[in-house]
Design an enzyme around this catalytic site. Sequence first.
Site, PDB file in Angstrom:
ATOM      1  N   ASP A  38     -32.530   2.200  -4.634  1.00  0.00           N
ATOM      2  CA  ASP A  38     -33.860   2.197  -5.250  1.00  0.00           C
ATOM      3  C   ASP A  38     -34.321   3.587  -5.677  1.00  0.00           C
ATOM      4  O   ASP A  38     -35.444   3.750  -6.146  1.00  0.00           O
ATOM      5  CB  ASP A  38     -34.891   1.627  -4.258  1.00  0.00           C
ATOM      6  CG  ASP A  38     -34.590   0.174  -3.947  1.00  0.00           C
ATOM      7  OD1 ASP A  38     -34.014  -0.515  -4.818  1.00  0.00           O
ATOM      8  OD2 ASP A  38     -34.916  -0.268  -2.830  1.00  0.00           O
ATOM      9  N   HIS A 241     -21.279  29.512 -15.049  1.00  0.00           N
ATOM     10  CA  HIS A 241     -22.136  28.368 -14.722  1.00  0.00           C
ATOM     11  C   HIS A 241     -22.174  28.124 -13.217  1.00  0.00           C
ATOM     12  O   HIS A 241     -22.113  26.984 -12.765  1.00  0.00           O
ATOM     13  CB  HIS A 241     -21.660  27.108 -15.464  1.00  0.00           C
ATOM     14  CG  HIS A 241     -21.856  27.199 -16.940  1.00  0.00           C
ATOM     15  ND1 HIS A 241     -21.213  26.395 -17.842  1.00  0.00           N
ATOM     16  CD2 HIS A 241     -22.639  28.014 -17.685  1.00  0.00           C
ATOM     17  CE1 HIS A 241     -21.574  26.721 -19.069  1.00  0.00           C
ATOM     18  NE2 HIS A 241     -22.444  27.697 -19.011  1.00  0.00           N
ATOM     19  N   ASP A 258     -30.369  33.199 -13.234  1.00  0.00           N
ATOM     20  CA  ASP A 258     -30.612  32.595 -14.544  1.00  0.00           C
ATOM     21  C   ASP A 258     -31.425  31.339 -14.267  1.00  0.00           C
ATOM     22  O   ASP A 258     -30.899  30.358 -13.751  1.00  0.00           O
ATOM     23  CB  ASP A 258     -29.269  32.270 -15.220  1.00  0.00           C
ATOM     24  CG  ASP A 258     -29.433  31.721 -16.635  1.00  0.00           C
ATOM     25  OD1 ASP A 258     -30.544  31.282 -16.984  1.00  0.00           O
ATOM     26  OD2 ASP A 258     -28.431  31.714 -17.374  1.00  0.00           O
ATOM     27  N   ASP A 269     -36.085  30.257 -20.504  1.00  0.00           N
ATOM     28  CA  ASP A 269     -34.707  30.517 -20.073  1.00  0.00           C
ATOM     29  C   ASP A 269     -34.569  32.022 -19.879  1.00  0.00           C
ATOM     30  O   ASP A 269     -34.474  32.762 -20.862  1.00  0.00           O
ATOM     31  CB  ASP A 269     -33.763  29.989 -21.170  1.00  0.00           C
ATOM     32  CG  ASP A 269     -32.296  30.092 -20.785  1.00  0.00           C
ATOM     33  OD1 ASP A 269     -31.993  30.477 -19.640  1.00  0.00           O
ATOM     34  OD2 ASP A 269     -31.451  29.792 -21.660  1.00  0.00           O
ATOM     35  N   HIS A 348     -19.248  34.947 -23.762  1.00  0.00           N
ATOM     36  CA  HIS A 348     -20.125  33.914 -24.329  1.00  0.00           C
ATOM     37  C   HIS A 348     -20.917  34.488 -25.502  1.00  0.00           C
ATOM     38  O   HIS A 348     -20.855  35.677 -25.783  1.00  0.00           O
ATOM     39  CB  HIS A 348     -21.037  33.302 -23.262  1.00  0.00           C
ATOM     40  CG  HIS A 348     -21.949  34.290 -22.567  1.00  0.00           C
ATOM     41  ND1 HIS A 348     -23.089  34.780 -23.137  1.00  0.00           N
ATOM     42  CD2 HIS A 348     -21.873  34.855 -21.328  1.00  0.00           C
ATOM     43  CE1 HIS A 348     -23.688  35.597 -22.288  1.00  0.00           C
ATOM     44  NE2 HIS A 348     -22.966  35.679 -21.179  1.00  0.00           N
ATOM     45  N   HIS A 352     -29.055  31.103 -28.113  1.00  0.00           N
ATOM     46  CA  HIS A 352     -29.122  29.731 -28.636  1.00  0.00           C
ATOM     47  C   HIS A 352     -30.575  29.442 -28.992  1.00  0.00           C
ATOM     48  O   HIS A 352     -31.481  30.177 -28.586  1.00  0.00           O
ATOM     49  CB  HIS A 352     -28.604  28.733 -27.587  1.00  0.00           C
ATOM     50  CG  HIS A 352     -29.176  28.951 -26.210  1.00  0.00           C
ATOM     51  ND1 HIS A 352     -30.405  28.475 -25.815  1.00  0.00           N
ATOM     52  CD2 HIS A 352     -28.703  29.641 -25.141  1.00  0.00           C
ATOM     53  CE1 HIS A 352     -30.646  28.839 -24.571  1.00  0.00           C
ATOM     54  NE2 HIS A 352     -29.642  29.561 -24.125  1.00  0.00           N
ATOM     55  N   HIS A 359     -30.938  24.306 -24.528  1.00  0.00           N
ATOM     56  CA  HIS A 359     -30.081  24.581 -25.694  1.00  0.00           C
ATOM     57  C   HIS A 359     -30.618  23.661 -26.780  1.00  0.00           C
ATOM     58  O   HIS A 359     -30.219  22.507 -26.892  1.00  0.00           O
ATOM     59  CB  HIS A 359     -28.610  24.302 -25.385  1.00  0.00           C
ATOM     60  CG  HIS A 359     -28.013  25.327 -24.463  1.00  0.00           C
ATOM     61  ND1 HIS A 359     -26.681  25.417 -24.192  1.00  0.00           N
ATOM     62  CD2 HIS A 359     -28.593  26.329 -23.747  1.00  0.00           C
ATOM     63  CE1 HIS A 359     -26.459  26.418 -23.357  1.00  0.00           C
ATOM     64  NE2 HIS A 359     -27.604  26.979 -23.070  1.00  0.00           N
ATOM     65  N   GLU A 382     -29.222  37.008 -24.787  1.00  0.00           N
ATOM     66  CA  GLU A 382     -28.686  37.075 -23.433  1.00  0.00           C
ATOM     67  C   GLU A 382     -27.277  37.657 -23.339  1.00  0.00           C
ATOM     68  O   GLU A 382     -26.340  36.987 -22.931  1.00  0.00           O
ATOM     69  CB  GLU A 382     -28.695  35.679 -22.806  1.00  0.00           C
ATOM     70  CG  GLU A 382     -28.129  34.569 -23.694  1.00  0.00           C
ATOM     71  CD  GLU A 382     -28.135  33.211 -22.971  1.00  0.00           C
ATOM     72  OE1 GLU A 382     -27.620  33.138 -21.844  1.00  0.00           O
ATOM     73  OE2 GLU A 382     -28.664  32.241 -23.551  1.00  0.00           O
ATOM     74  N   TYR A 386     -19.215  40.963 -17.514  1.00  0.00           N
ATOM     75  CA  TYR A 386     -18.709  40.351 -16.281  1.00  0.00           C
ATOM     76  C   TYR A 386     -17.329  40.928 -16.010  1.00  0.00           C
ATOM     77  O   TYR A 386     -16.396  40.711 -16.789  1.00  0.00           O
ATOM     78  CB  TYR A 386     -18.619  38.828 -16.438  1.00  0.00           C
ATOM     79  CG  TYR A 386     -19.878  38.245 -17.064  1.00  0.00           C
ATOM     80  CD1 TYR A 386     -20.980  37.901 -16.271  1.00  0.00           C
ATOM     81  CD2 TYR A 386     -19.986  38.093 -18.447  1.00  0.00           C
ATOM     82  CE1 TYR A 386     -22.144  37.411 -16.846  1.00  0.00           C
ATOM     83  CE2 TYR A 386     -21.143  37.604 -19.030  1.00  0.00           C
ATOM     84  CZ  TYR A 386     -22.217  37.260 -18.240  1.00  0.00           C
ATOM     85  OH  TYR A 386     -23.362  36.789 -18.815  1.00  0.00           O
ATOM     86  N   ARG A 404     -26.184  39.910 -16.563  1.00  0.00           N
ATOM     87  CA  ARG A 404     -26.703  39.326 -17.807  1.00  0.00           C
ATOM     88  C   ARG A 404     -28.207  39.576 -17.821  1.00  0.00           C
ATOM     89  O   ARG A 404     -28.853  39.569 -16.753  1.00  0.00           O
ATOM     90  CB  ARG A 404     -26.410  37.820 -17.869  1.00  0.00           C
ATOM     91  CG  ARG A 404     -26.999  37.124 -19.103  1.00  0.00           C
ATOM     92  CD  ARG A 404     -26.429  35.726 -19.390  1.00  0.00           C
ATOM     93  NE  ARG A 404     -26.722  34.741 -18.365  1.00  0.00           N
ATOM     94  CZ  ARG A 404     -25.862  34.302 -17.462  1.00  0.00           C
ATOM     95  NH1 ARG A 404     -24.630  34.770 -17.438  1.00  0.00           N
ATOM     96  NH2 ARG A 404     -26.205  33.408 -16.564  1.00  0.00           N
ATOM     97  N   GLU A 406     -31.483  38.140 -20.022  1.00  0.00           N
ATOM     98  CA  GLU A 406     -31.828  37.101 -21.002  1.00  0.00           C
ATOM     99  C   GLU A 406     -33.332  37.012 -21.185  1.00  0.00           C
ATOM    100  O   GLU A 406     -34.076  36.852 -20.209  1.00  0.00           O
ATOM    101  CB  GLU A 406     -31.298  35.736 -20.522  1.00  0.00           C
ATOM    102  CG  GLU A 406     -31.717  34.574 -21.413  1.00  0.00           C
ATOM    103  CD  GLU A 406     -31.051  33.257 -21.043  1.00  0.00           C
ATOM    104  OE1 GLU A 406     -30.699  33.063 -19.862  1.00  0.00           O
ATOM    105  OE2 GLU A 406     -30.881  32.411 -21.950  1.00  0.00           O
TER     106      GLU A 406
HETATM  107  N1  GLY Z   1     -29.204  28.900 -18.626  1.00  0.00           N
HETATM  108  C1  GLY Z   1     -28.357  28.494 -19.658  1.00  0.00           C
HETATM  109  C2  GLY Z   1     -28.251  29.525 -20.678  1.00  0.00           C
HETATM  110  O1  GLY Z   1     -28.618  30.643 -20.460  1.00  0.00           O
HETATM  111  O2  GLY Z   1     -27.873  29.247 -21.772  1.00  0.00           O
HETATM  112 MN    MN Z   2     -30.150  31.133 -19.106  1.00  0.00          MN
HETATM  113 MN    MN Z   3     -29.745  30.747 -22.345  1.00  0.00          MN
END
Ligand code: GLY
Ligand code: MN
Ligand code: MN
Length: 437
Positions: A38, A241, A258, A269, A348, A352, A359, A382, A386, A404, A406
């Site tokens: 449930d 991730h 993050d 974000d 990366h 975005h 995203h 961002e 690394y 990072r 961002e």
């Molecule tokens: N937290 C996901 C990104 O930074 O795209």
């Molecule tokens: Mn992020």
């Molecule tokens: Mn992001």
Amino acid sequence: MTIPASEFARRRRQLMRMAGRDAIVIVPAAPERVRNNDAHYPYRQDSDFHYLSGFPEPEAVLALIPGRAQGETILFCREKDPERERWDGARAGHEGAVEQYGFDDAFPIADIDDILPGMIEGRSRVYYHFGRDTEFDLKLIGWVNRVRAMVRQGAKPPHEFVALSHLLHDLRLFKSRAELRTMRRSAQIAAEAHVRAMRTTRPGMNEHEVEAELLHTFRRHGAVASYEPIVGGGANACVLHYRANNAPLRDGDLLLIDAGAEFECYASDITRTFPVNGRFSPEQRALYDIVLAAQAAAIDAVRPGRAYDAYHEAAVRVITRGLIELGLLKGTLDANLRDHAYRRFYMHKTGHWLGLDVHDVGDYRIDGEFRELEPGMVVTVEPGIYVAPDLKGVPARWRGIGIRIEDDVVVTSGDPEVITRDVPSDPDAIEALMAKR
Ligand code: GLY
Ligand code: MN
Ligand code: MN
């Protein structure tokens, strides 16, 4: 509601104008998802459905029928039911849907099989998200087949089925003033959460304890997390991730967080990376300064008329140059850029779209070419470096450092507007803030 009902109505009108008078647009609400027995996963409305309706309930379908004399905007939704509402909470009902949300008409969702085929009849084009929800796809095919079965009686079935995303996601890409207000609030809440995390973090704490501080701030302001927060100490920051969030934080390590808020369905974000003990080591600081410079160069490229990838290219250039200066990359800047040598350290993209989804939707390219930035778009910026703990050919003192930074940035007709400034990224400012703990 921060976004007024009139704005939702305006979006529906805009979409109908784009779809044309011979079209019907059909958008279902997000289904509820069972976690076990449930217990359900927290309900989150479908972003497209929300964008066009503001209606928060499941088991609802929006139909937009441009030019229909008896009403162009129709909602099918659950009926009022005192017995069910005693268990699950209030429902708007079809009368409430018209009064509170401004639809032209509303019907019980239980009657959709009898009513919607008649609305599809005579429309030549159906705009819909095919392939997203198989169960709903089959229902739609069933309604269309009901119309097809009546052809000999003179019924006109639709003959074109068009992906809704082309029209709708281009609308969503450009944020209105009310949306930007909501996004600034979401960004402020997330920034406050990051400041609280910096103030709280100490050697010996666990990553999940810091995560709890973030969630505390989100919920205090009526927000939720816009995605599962990443709280990664030391080398965990190199796992892009990372989600385990269950390791102890060590004196001398960095902590990468993050985490973003979702406020009234709009995401923020933010990533910050700071020393667990409040002071950067020389190696940490050297890499941090490169990432921060890369981010500054990238943010400066978030301007109308610049190609979407310009800010990524700006970040890559600064990171590559910095890694050469530190001796982590060998050779000339041009050769390293040409060979994408930075990808061992920066794997990366630099951002975005951001909006209702973290995203967010919207094409990055038009006819194969990166599109130009335009006022009202919102992006994240961002960059990161690394140095994996097992990276070959790198002196040990650099290994296991992941950084990072961002921020969320609005494209304006002038300078880029950074809406996440309430949490410092300047390393001296971070150390000063942490020294006051
Ligand atoms: N937290 C996901 C990104 O930074 O795209
Ligand atoms: Mn992020
Ligand atoms: Mn992001």
